[in-house]
Scaffold this active site. Sequence first.
Site, mmCIF file in Angstrom:
data_model
loop_
_atom_site.group_PDB
_atom_site.id
_atom_site.type_symbol
_atom_site.label_atom_id
_atom_site.label_comp_id
_atom_site.label_asym_id
_atom_site.label_seq_id
_atom_site.Cartn_x
_atom_site.Cartn_y
_atom_site.Cartn_z
ATOM 1 N N HIS A 50 16.122 33.267 33.223
ATOM 2 C CA HIS A 50 14.927 32.552 33.706
ATOM 3 C C HIS A 50 14.789 32.832 35.202
ATOM 4 C CE1 HIS A 50 16.017 30.523 29.976
ATOM 5 N NE2 HIS A 50 14.743 30.199 29.869
ATOM 6 N N ASP A 57 12.162 34.526 31.644
ATOM 7 C CA ASP A 57 11.187 33.571 31.102
ATOM 8 C C ASP A 57 10.741 32.534 32.127
ATOM 9 O OD1 ASP A 57 11.786 34.931 28.821
ATOM 10 O OD2 ASP A 57 12.229 33.154 27.604
ATOM 11 N N ASP A 58 9.631 31.939 31.807
ATOM 12 C CA ASP A 58 9.119 30.719 32.460
ATOM 13 C C ASP A 58 8.445 30.942 33.810
ATOM 14 O OD1 ASP A 58 10.302 29.625 30.265
ATOM 15 O OD2 ASP A 58 11.686 28.293 31.316
ATOM 16 N N HIS A 111 4.379 26.339 28.142
ATOM 17 C CA HIS A 111 5.682 26.110 27.517
ATOM 18 C C HIS A 111 5.615 25.104 26.369
ATOM 19 C CE1 HIS A 111 10.143 26.329 27.489
ATOM 20 N NE2 HIS A 111 9.900 27.458 28.125
ATOM 21 N N HIS A 168 4.449 33.790 27.013
ATOM 22 C CA HIS A 168 5.391 32.678 26.808
ATOM 23 C C HIS A 168 4.617 31.364 26.665
ATOM 24 C CE1 HIS A 168 9.391 31.125 26.557
ATOM 25 N NE2 HIS A 168 9.412 30.509 27.725
HETATM 26 NI NI NI Z 1 11.011 29.183 28.303
#
Ligand code: NI
Length: 526
Positions: free
Chosen positions: A478, A337-338, A391, A387
């Site tokens: 992440h 993620d991210d 955020h 995603h």
């Molecule tokens: Ni995230």
Amino acid sequence: MVPLVAVTSLRRKLSVSAVLALLLLSGCHTVEEQPPHAEALRTPPEDVPGMRARTMAVTTEHSVVSYRFPLLGGGHPLTVETRTAMAARQTAFLERLSGEGTPELHQDATILAASPEVVGVRLTATTSSGGEETFEARTLWYDDESGQILPWTSLFRDEKAIEQAHLALAEVLEEGYGMPGRQLPGIVGEVAGGDRKAPGNDTENAAASPSADTAPSGDGEPEPLGLSDPERAREAAQRWTGSPLEDLAFSTAGGLAVRMDPSQVPGSGRTDEVLLPVSAADTEDLLSGLGYRAREAALNDGGLDDDLPLGEPGDGLSDQGRTLDCQRLRCVALTFDDGPGEHTDELLDTLEEYDARATFYVLGSLVDDFPALMERMAEEGHEVGNHTWKHGDLAEMSGEEIEEDIGRTNEAVREVTGSDPPTIRPPYGSLDETVRETVDQPLILWDVDTLDWKNRDTGAVSSYALEHTVPGSVVLFHDIHESSVKAVPDVLAGLHRRGYHFVTVTDVFPAQVLEPGGVYTDARLS
Ligand code: NI
């Protein structure tokens, strides 16, 4: 046709291994002519119009494994079945590793027939360990009429036809290779002309009922033995396990080419394989409807001057379509993620080493900063998920805001990868009814949270993932943290050694399970 007086099947009385032993003990007498040898019609998947192939390969210090499977169009059942069988075989191989040397398992697929009506594929597996090599082969047949994947037995009219094919093989072995081939696995036969009797089996032959005319289950009631029924074909394949016909192909002469190992046919003078012919005339009487269609396809290249019109371009969730049935395997979906970020490139290198597919839940606002990375993800078969743009907490947004944020991110991803993100991961795992009702994609959470963003400890991250992953897990990392990216080699090595397959989120869930607005944590097998 093979002239038959009586065919008596003793396969319930003789184990396949015992019969094989008989076969191997057979004596040789001089064969003067060149022994008959068939030419098998086998085509690499890439040479079939509209078909492609993909190879998965992983080399580690403890083993080397690879498999190549045919891609017949997104999510085609034969693609899924072939790949799943190979992946399962690989898991079994890795489980049995003793830790000594570097054993290898290589699996391959060739196409035996391909038309819009039928596709036949031959699966082979070669294992080498400590200087010893073993070889396995079998065939699978896709019948478009029923949509089923069937075993080799379905090519035959009935079990009597299978027995006749064995007798034809026995005759080739005896006449062409000078060996008493009547003790082929699963059959003992008597052929007209007098002198062919299975040694020592006279009483049993006499005592046995004419089983060729009755159901093999033989509850007294004679019943037809048609093998067009998938269940019957599978049962028959079980009963005939070990038969040379498990590795058959159609021959250039219009008959069958049945492979045997050179070690089983002494005096063949061949080193790689012996291909016993069953003549076209004999084959004519033995085949089922599917068998005829398959032979036609094999002999005429399926009449394919255009692409094979099989399969859908995608299953609606992913462009490549499902290629693995994770309900029957150890699969795991690693998710990152991210990102993308400055460590993502290194992560992609690591994933490549294990031929692993992963899912990247990217932020729409970062996509334009890393166009090359985004392209690489898509090219290497990874899945790119949504995603949100920056955020944001979706549960804090109005329906309109959610639509705008998700839509904008979808578009950014589509521009670089060519397709919409198939799934969404809500930041913080935060969502509510409005989110569920607004989005057009499934919402994917996780069951294994490595807490890598918090502890930033490579060892802790990898051991947590290794301890908690079970088949069907969705694992959260992440890739913006170097400590997380550095943990991935150990995670991949450990899970690969345990026979896991690394797939994308849409591949880890069973087909048709993921629905727009649905919330999913994992695909664990209950
Ligand atoms: Ni995230």
